[in-house]
Design a protein around this motif. Structure first.
Motif, PDB file in Angstrom:
ATOM      1  N   UNK A 198       0.906  -0.606  -0.335  1.00 51.18           N
ATOM      2  CA  UNK A 198      -0.354  -0.128   0.111  1.00 51.18           C
ATOM      3  C   UNK A 198       1.059   0.955   0.193  1.00 51.18           C
ATOM      4  N   UNK A 199       0.503   1.950  -0.763  1.00 56.18           N
ATOM      5  CA  UNK A 199       1.887   3.667  -1.008  1.00 56.18           C
ATOM      6  C   UNK A 199       0.115   4.772  -0.442  1.00 56.18           C
ATOM      7  N   UNK A 200       1.006   5.548   0.296  1.00 56.09           N
ATOM      8  CA  UNK A 200      -0.427   6.317   0.808  1.00 56.09           C
ATOM      9  C   UNK A 200       0.775   7.607   0.845  1.00 56.09           C
ATOM     10  N   UNK A 229       6.423   9.646   1.065  1.00 59.99           N
ATOM     11  CA  UNK A 229       4.987   8.743   0.561  1.00 59.99           C
ATOM     12  C   UNK A 229       5.487   7.338   1.619  1.00 59.99           C
ATOM     13  N   UNK A 230       4.423   7.072   1.799  1.00 59.62           N
ATOM     14  CA  UNK A 230       4.135   5.926   2.932  1.00 59.62           C
ATOM     15  C   UNK A 230       4.360   4.479   2.184  1.00 59.62           C
ATOM     16  N   UNK A 231       4.780   3.502   2.645  1.00 57.38           N
ATOM     17  CA  UNK A 231       4.754   1.895   1.776  1.00 57.38           C
ATOM     18  C   UNK A 231       4.381   1.806   3.106  1.00 57.38           C
ATOM     19  N   UNK A 232       3.246   0.861   3.291  1.00 60.60           N
ATOM     20  CA  UNK A 232       2.703   0.399   4.490  1.00 60.60           C
ATOM     21  C   UNK A 232       2.594   0.670   5.694  1.00 60.60           C
ATOM     22  N   UNK A 233       2.480   2.169   6.050  1.00 62.26           N
ATOM     23  CA  UNK A 233       2.682   2.914   6.549  1.00 62.26           C
ATOM     24  C   UNK A 233       3.593   3.574   7.232  1.00 62.26           C
ATOM     25  N   UNK A 234       5.119   3.140   5.937  1.00 57.30           N
ATOM     26  CA  UNK A 234       6.181   3.313   7.156  1.00 57.30           C
ATOM     27  C   UNK A 234       6.922   4.422   5.659  1.00 57.30           C
ATOM     28  N   UNK A 235       7.322   5.626   6.096  1.00 59.21           N
ATOM     29  CA  UNK A 235       7.933   6.338   5.537  1.00 59.21           C
ATOM     30  C   UNK A 235       9.395   5.811   4.446  1.00 59.21           C
ATOM     31  N   UNK A 236       8.963   5.886   3.177  1.00 61.96           N
ATOM     32  CA  UNK A 236       9.579   5.535   2.220  1.00 61.96           C
ATOM     33  C   UNK A 236      10.326   6.496   1.160  1.00 61.96           C
ATOM     34  N   UNK A 241       2.756   4.145  -8.590  1.00 58.82           N
ATOM     35  CA  UNK A 241       2.152   4.983  -7.286  1.00 58.82           C
ATOM     36  C   UNK A 241       1.751   6.512  -7.118  1.00 58.82           C
ATOM     37  N   UNK A 242       3.183   6.772  -7.435  1.00 56.39           N
ATOM     38  CA  UNK A 242       3.643   7.814  -7.560  1.00 56.39           C
ATOM     39  C   UNK A 242       2.848   8.473  -8.562  1.00 56.39           C
ATOM     40  N   UNK A 243       3.556   8.564 -10.070  1.00 59.30           N
ATOM     41  CA  UNK A 243       2.566   8.895 -11.247  1.00 59.30           C
ATOM     42  C   UNK A 243       1.362   8.771 -11.060  1.00 59.30           C
TER      43      UNK A 243
END
Length: 144
Positions: free
Chosen positions: A2-4, A58-65, A102-104
């Protein structure tokens, strides 16, 4: 995976970003090996205050990525992108493509964005100009 995304918070995120930009393997525009934490806080504050730039964590699976900075480009519909991943990540990590996808997709959600102009360092795999059509064609397997 998941990317948020969330807005960069200069005071909350400066220590994290400081660790990334001062790491010995960081290269290019982001490299700031001698920067003090207060220097990174100020740089993040300048980014947050600039109406033409936007800092996003950007967070990947809730962690800063990753950190991305978007900025206005000269052409209509163009959005500039600078992208920083922590240098401690495994080179060639297969999730990097998923993160970039996900970013794009996130950036192209804005109908005013026709192109994302990526400012890439020599060491990054992200190069060139990604137009909405090329991005979607490439990620759906229509074009190479």
């Amino acid at each position: 995976m998941s990317v948020t995304f969330r807005a960069l918070d200069p005071l909350r995120d400066a220590e994290l970003v400081h660790g990334w930009v001062t790491h010995p393997r960081t290269t290019g525009r982001w490299m700031a090996r001698d920067a003090k934490l207060v220097d990174v806080e100020r740089a993040c504050m300048r980014m947050a205050a600039d109406e033409h730039r936007r800092g996003v964590l950007g967070l990947r699976d809730g962690e800063p990525a990753f950190l991305m900075e978007t900025f206005e480009e000269a052409g209509p519909g163009d959005l500039g992108l600078r992208f920083l991943t922590p240098p401690t990540r495994t080179p060639g990590d297969p999730s990097a493509r998923s993160v970039l996808t996900a970013v794009l997709a996130h950036l192209f959600e804005d109908p005013a964005v026709g192109r994302v102009v990526v400012e890439a360092d020599v060491d990054t795999a992200v190069l060139g100009v990604c137009t909405r059509e090329q991005f979607f064609a490439t990620t759906t397997g229509v074009a190479a």
